[in-house]
Design a protein around this motif. Structure first.
Motif, short mmCIF file in Angstrom:
data_model
loop_
_atom_site.label_atom_id
_atom_site.label_comp_id
_atom_site.label_asym_id
_atom_site.label_seq_id
_atom_site.Cartn_x
_atom_site.Cartn_y
_atom_site.Cartn_z
N GLN A 217 -3.57 -7.97 -3.22
CA GLN A 217 -3.43 -7.00 -4.31
C GLN A 217 -4.05 -7.48 -5.62
OE1 GLN A 217 0.67 -5.77 -4.49
NE2 GLN A 217 0.72 -5.36 -2.30
N THR B 103 -9.63 -0.05 2.57
CA THR B 103 -8.17 0.15 2.59
C THR B 103 -7.63 0.16 1.17
OG1 THR B 103 -7.62 -2.21 2.68
CG2 THR B 103 -8.02 -1.09 4.80
N ASN B 104 -6.41 0.62 1.05
CA ASN B 104 -5.73 0.57 -0.24
C ASN B 104 -5.12 -0.82 -0.37
OD1 ASN B 104 -4.08 0.70 -2.46
ND2 ASN B 104 -3.21 2.69 -1.96
N HIS C 184 -3.56 -2.16 -2.60
CA HIS C 184 -2.26 -2.20 -3.28
C HIS C 184 -1.10 -1.89 -2.34
CE1 HIS C 184 -4.54 -2.72 -6.88
NE2 HIS C 184 -5.24 -1.66 -6.58
N ARG C 185 -1.40 -1.43 -1.14
CA ARG C 185 -0.37 -1.15 -0.13
C ARG C 185 -0.34 -2.23 0.94
NH1 ARG C 185 -0.34 4.73 2.06
NH2 ARG C 185 1.71 3.99 2.69
N ARG C 186 -1.14 -3.26 0.76
CA ARG C 186 -1.25 -4.31 1.77
C ARG C 186 -0.47 -5.55 1.33
NH1 ARG C 186 -6.81 -4.79 4.36
NH2 ARG C 186 -5.49 -5.91 5.83
N GLU C 187 -0.70 -6.65 2.01
CA GLU C 187 -0.01 -7.89 1.68
C GLU C 187 -0.22 -8.23 0.21
OE1 GLU C 187 -1.86 -8.32 5.85
OE2 GLU C 187 -2.50 -7.55 3.92
N GLU C 188 0.78 -8.88 -0.36
CA GLU C 188 0.75 -9.17 -1.79
C GLU C 188 -0.50 -9.96 -2.20
OE1 GLU C 188 3.45 -11.32 -5.20
OE2 GLU C 188 4.44 -10.61 -3.39
N CYS D 83 -10.42 2.58 -3.77
CA CYS D 83 -9.81 1.93 -2.61
C CYS D 83 -8.96 2.91 -1.84
CB CYS D 83 -9.02 0.69 -3.02
SG CYS D 83 -7.52 0.99 -3.94
N GLY D 84 -8.87 2.66 -0.54
CA GLY D 84 -7.95 3.41 0.30
C GLY D 84 -8.50 4.69 0.88
#
Length: 151
Positions: free
Chosen positions: A112, A102-103, A105-109, A125-126
């Motif tokens: 990241q 998964t990305n 950087h687009r997930r929970e803080e 990633c992603g």
């Protein structure tokens, strides 16, 4: 034939079952087959492993030093917590590519931040499990560049 160590962290053995809406339907066996096919086309060998145990991953990274030519790692849940994996990678003395399905950087803080990124040559990633194949291709390029520099 150059050897690439491909390491997978906790819960990746549950791919295909764990939140398929986030991680997809591919299993870890599918990922291993993809990695083996990609490596074979590039005249590389892989040592593909998964563990839910941080210390085992650290031991495998230490074992890779002097044995393999590069490490591809999806640290999974240890991405954000493991200084021990970071320290092991620092002494591995070989290229490291970090992979995430998964990305992050687009997930929970909390997802990241990556300790592994501090030592990684590159991060993918992603892109789903395709990221593993891309990492192997990137590693092949890094090793070819390294060989050219050594010549």
């Amino acid at each position: 034939m150059k050897l690439i160590t491909v390491l997978n962290g906790p819960n990746l053995n549950m791919l295909g079952l764990r939140q398929p809406e986030i991680y997809g339907a591919a299993t870890l066996d599918d990922v291993e087959a993809l990695c083996a096919e990609t490596a074979d086309r590039l005249n590389l060998a892989i040592d593909f492993r998964q563990s839910n145990i941080e210390g085992e991953l650290v031991s495998w990274i230490q074992e890779a030093r002097g044995r393999s030519h590069g490490i591809i790692i999806n640290p999974a849940g240890y991405t954000t917590t493991s200084i021990a994996i970071l320290d092991a990678l620092l002494i591995a003395e070989q290229p490291v590519i970090e992979v995430h399905i998964t990305n992050i950087h687009r997930r929970e803080e909390f997802r990241q931040h990556s300790y592994v990124s501090k030592v990684a040559t590159g991060v993918i990633c992603g892109l789903g499990v395709t990221g593993y194949a891309l990492a192997i291709r990137a590693m092949a390029g890094l090793l070819a560049d390294q060989q050219d520099e050594d010549a």
